[in-house]
Design an enzyme around this catalytic site. Structure first.
Site, PDB file in Angstrom:
ATOM      1  N   GLY A  12       0.807  -1.234   0.000  1.00  0.00           N
ATOM      2  CA  GLY A  12       0.000   0.000   0.000  1.00  0.00           C
ATOM      3  C   GLY A  12       0.833   1.274   0.000  1.00  0.00           C
ATOM      4  O   GLY A  12       2.059   1.261   0.162  1.00  0.00           O
ATOM      5  N   ASP A  13       0.111   2.382  -0.158  1.00  0.00           N
ATOM      6  CA  ASP A  13       0.732   3.707  -0.282  1.00  0.00           C
ATOM      7  C   ASP A  13       1.515   4.104   0.969  1.00  0.00           C
ATOM      8  O   ASP A  13       2.616   4.624   0.898  1.00  0.00           O
ATOM      9  CB  ASP A  13      -0.391   4.724  -0.554  1.00  0.00           C
ATOM     10  CG  ASP A  13       0.142   6.111  -0.816  1.00  0.00           C
ATOM     11  OD1 ASP A  13       0.798   6.301  -1.848  1.00  0.00           O
ATOM     12  OD2 ASP A  13      -0.073   7.004   0.025  1.00  0.00           O
ATOM     13  N   LEU A  14       0.924   3.839   2.130  1.00  0.00           N
ATOM     14  CA  LEU A  14       1.563   4.270   3.384  1.00  0.00           C
ATOM     15  C   LEU A  14       2.954   3.651   3.545  1.00  0.00           C
ATOM     16  O   LEU A  14       3.909   4.303   3.972  1.00  0.00           O
ATOM     17  CB  LEU A  14       0.677   3.871   4.571  1.00  0.00           C
ATOM     18  CG  LEU A  14       1.241   4.263   5.915  1.00  0.00           C
ATOM     19  CD1 LEU A  14       0.806   5.684   6.251  1.00  0.00           C
ATOM     20  CD2 LEU A  14       0.791   3.321   7.003  1.00  0.00           C
ATOM     21  N   LYS A 135      -3.825   5.519  11.731  1.00  0.00           N
ATOM     22  CA  LYS A 135      -5.127   6.162  11.792  1.00  0.00           C
ATOM     23  C   LYS A 135      -5.959   5.782  10.554  1.00  0.00           C
ATOM     24  O   LYS A 135      -5.374   5.373   9.563  1.00  0.00           O
ATOM     25  CB  LYS A 135      -4.942   7.658  11.860  1.00  0.00           C
ATOM     26  CG  LYS A 135      -4.355   8.226  10.567  1.00  0.00           C
ATOM     27  CD  LYS A 135      -4.690   9.648  10.378  1.00  0.00           C
ATOM     28  CE  LYS A 135      -4.640   9.914   8.928  1.00  0.00           C
ATOM     29  NZ  LYS A 135      -3.793  10.931   8.448  1.00  0.00           N
ATOM     30  N   HIS A 227      -4.309  14.478  14.219  1.00  0.00           N
ATOM     31  CA  HIS A 227      -3.104  15.309  14.301  1.00  0.00           C
ATOM     32  C   HIS A 227      -3.339  16.638  15.036  1.00  0.00           C
ATOM     33  O   HIS A 227      -2.619  16.984  15.973  1.00  0.00           O
ATOM     34  CB  HIS A 227      -2.574  15.630  12.904  1.00  0.00           C
ATOM     35  CG  HIS A 227      -2.223  14.427  12.079  1.00  0.00           C
ATOM     36  ND1 HIS A 227      -1.548  13.344  12.588  1.00  0.00           N
ATOM     37  CD2 HIS A 227      -2.446  14.140  10.771  1.00  0.00           C
ATOM     38  CE1 HIS A 227      -1.361  12.453  11.620  1.00  0.00           C
ATOM     39  NE2 HIS A 227      -1.905  12.908  10.521  1.00  0.00           N
ATOM     40  N   LYS A 327      -6.400  21.176   1.693  1.00  0.00           N
ATOM     41  CA  LYS A 327      -5.509  20.718   0.627  1.00  0.00           C
ATOM     42  C   LYS A 327      -5.634  21.637  -0.591  1.00  0.00           C
ATOM     43  O   LYS A 327      -6.616  22.367  -0.725  1.00  0.00           O
ATOM     44  CB  LYS A 327      -5.887  19.294   0.223  1.00  0.00           C
ATOM     45  CG  LYS A 327      -5.644  18.288   1.330  1.00  0.00           C
ATOM     46  CD  LYS A 327      -5.089  16.987   0.799  1.00  0.00           C
ATOM     47  CE  LYS A 327      -4.842  15.974   1.895  1.00  0.00           C
ATOM     48  NZ  LYS A 327      -3.507  16.061   2.477  1.00  0.00           N
TER      49      LYS A 327
HETATM   50  C1  BG6 Z   1      -1.149  12.449   6.887  1.00  0.00           C
HETATM   51  C2  BG6 Z   1      -2.430  12.807   6.165  1.00  0.00           C
HETATM   52  O1  BG6 Z   1      -1.423  11.772   8.075  1.00  0.00           O
HETATM   53  O2  BG6 Z   1      -0.447  13.652   7.184  1.00  0.00           O
HETATM   54  C3  BG6 Z   1      -2.126  13.556   4.892  1.00  0.00           C
HETATM   55  O3  BG6 Z   1      -3.156  11.617   5.859  1.00  0.00           O
HETATM   56  C4  BG6 Z   1      -1.276  14.769   5.188  1.00  0.00           C
HETATM   57  O4  BG6 Z   1      -3.323  13.926   4.224  1.00  0.00           O
HETATM   58  C5  BG6 Z   1      -0.057  14.377   6.030  1.00  0.00           C
HETATM   59  O5  BG6 Z   1      -0.863  15.334   3.967  1.00  0.00           O
HETATM   60  C6  BG6 Z   1       0.726  15.597   6.485  1.00  0.00           C
HETATM   61  O6  BG6 Z   1       1.853  15.186   7.194  1.00  0.00           O
HETATM   62  P1  BG6 Z   1       3.312  15.649   6.777  1.00  0.00           P
HETATM   63  O7  BG6 Z   1       4.200  15.156   7.852  1.00  0.00           O
HETATM   64  O8  BG6 Z   1       3.566  15.030   5.441  1.00  0.00           O
HETATM   65  O9  BG6 Z   1       3.231  17.156   6.708  1.00  0.00           O
END
Ligand code: BG6
Length: 454
Positions: A12-14, A135, A227, A327
């Site tokens: 996956g992407d993560l 999350k 966050h 965004k």
């Molecule tokens: C992620 C969100 O947890 O945090 C993203 O899913 C967001 O949508 C990102 O862009 C921002 O985190 P960072 O550390 O890349 O600024």
């Protein structure tokens, strides 16, 4: 003994966007213990070479800044198993016969958290094993409670890491350092001296091909429920007695408990939502959010959310905390800004000097305090100056620091189960009122400063 990593959701992407770069940087900095294996697990019918190629390609596209030698070293350490997370035998086989503790990292779509935890619970993982959950942890209070109950049947809270990489950002951590190691700030940290606090995470990035996740989430659930509420806890909490895991997390959850539960009318007054329309961000054309591939307009997902919260306790009564994230905006603005009240009486020529402003800014990382002083000219004229430090550039990414805590087995900066439930308690009334259409969905052109909230 350092634990082995088993990453569920490895295709996956993560995994490629955050975990692999984090592991690469840890390895590069010499902090990833040598014997640790990193095994990816997914449903893809891949062998280890195919997995390694996938990760190498993704790192080359997403993270050109990581030196090829560092990527090559990481790739050598990767292993792979195909498994369905609901199949006990396949997961047992994927875990292998580890001599020591394992880190089971759930980089999975949220609907698979429950089934995977159930499968792992039946497998009797080696003593000291840890479970990492990304999350969103649940989708409302009830589902977060259900997940917590399930987890606690087989894993002690101390071994569960509900991770939030924002808490690993050095500038964010400095909110605690500045507040609790300096008399001059904490003494004024209350409603008598502070007028409002703004926590802003504006991003230039748009959907980045993440519709399958984001179009079920939106800005409120993606950024604010986790966050930004976590940042609020650090700004608002009472001083912990010690910097131990229990004391710190007790103070954080207390703060969340004090956040007002909104009525539908308060949601109408104190929240806003919007989504981007076609525009240009940094010279690149961005389509309407609803025309992005994979987006279903009927889901009515917002790409911008703003929520003004109130902390109903002695310290903060009446002080607005404005949390905002969106965004496809004009610029990346990531900051916590504390606005002080004006001085009670001003004896200078200047009528309305700006009150003090304390700013924790990220990317580039910087802390600054805006002040008024006598300028070089007329002694009764005021001049604005800033005391600033670029102190907080960190050597390894936030995700690497998060993995270090997991390796050490220290959950101090992970989200405790009751914190996750309490965060949903705050957000749930907003989600309900939005679903009833009580707050209009506004538009803003991609590349603008956001919707007009006036
Ligand atoms: C992620 C969100 O947890 O945090 C993203 O899913 C967001 O949508 C990102 O862009 C921002 O985190 P960072 O550390 O890349 O600024």
């Amino acid at each position: 003994m350092a634990p082995d990593f088993v990453i569920f959701g490895a295709a996956g992407d993560l995994t490629s966007r955050y975990l692999m770069p984090a592991l690469a940087r840890l390895d590069e900095s010499g902090q990833l213990p040598k014997g640790v294996t990193i095994r990816g697990v997914s449903q893809e019918d891949w062998d280890v070479d195919r997995f390694r190629r996938h990760i190498a390609d993704r790192l080359a596209t997403l993270h050109e800044d990581i030196p090829p030698g560092v990527v090559a070293d990481l790739i050598k350490r990767l292993d792979y198993r195909q498994a369905d997370v609901t199949n006990r035998d396949e997961v047992a086989e994927a875990l292998g016969k580890s001599r020591g503790p394992v880190v089971a990292y759930l980089a999975l779509p949220p609907r698979l958290f429950g089934p995977t935890i159930e499968t792992l619970a039946g497998l009797d993982l080696p003593e000291g094993s840890r479970l990492v959950v990304e999350k969103p942890f649940g989708s409302d209070v009830e589902s977060a409670k259900r997940l917590n109950r399930l987890l606690h049947e087989s894993f002690p809270e101390q071994s569960v890491f509900r991770v939030d990489h924002f808490l690993m950002k050095a500038t964010i951590q400095n909110v605690i350092g500045l507040r609790f190691a300096n008399r001059i700030f904490e003494m004024l940290w209350n409603r008598d001296n502070i007028e409002r606090v703004e926590i802003t995470w504006d991003e230039t990035v748009a959907l980045e091909g993440r519709a399958s996740y984001y179009d079920r989430s939106g800005a409120l659930r993606d950024m604010i429920q986790n966050h930004l509420l976590q940042l609020l806890t650090l700004v608002g909490m009472e001083p912990p007695v010690t910097m131990s895991e229990r004391d710190l997390r007790d103070r954080k959850v207390e703060l969340l408990r004090a956040v007002r539960n909104f009525t539908p009318e308060e949601v109408e007054r104190h929240t806003a939502r919007a989504r981007y329309a076609a525009g240009t961000v940094k010279g690149v054309a961005v389509p309407n959010y609803v025309d992005e591939p994979g987006v279903d307009p009927d889901r009515k997902i917002e790409t911008f959310a703003q929520v003004t919260l109130f902390v109903d306790n002695w310290r903060w009564a009446g002080v607005p905390f404005v949390l905002r994230s969106g965004k496809a905006l004009a610029s990346d603005r990531h900051e916590i800004v504390v606005h002080y009240r004006p001085v009670p009486h001003l004896a200078f020529h200047e009528d309305h000097p700006q009150p003090n402003v304390l700013r924790f800014q990220l990317n580039p990382d910087r802390m600054s305090l805006g002040m008024n002083i006598n300028g070089p000219g007329d002694p009764l004229d005021l001049e604005r100056v800033e005391l600033a430090t670029d102190c907080c550039q960190q050597e390894i990414p936030a995700y690497s620091r998060l993995l270090l805590d997991v390796i050490k087995g220290d959950p101090i900066l992970a989200i405790r189960g009751d914190e996750a439930e309490e965060s949903w308690r705050i957000v749930e009334p907003i989600l309900h009122a939005w679903a009833e259409g009580r707050v209009p969905m506004r538009d803003y052109p991609a590349g603008s400063d956001g919707p007009d909230l006036g």
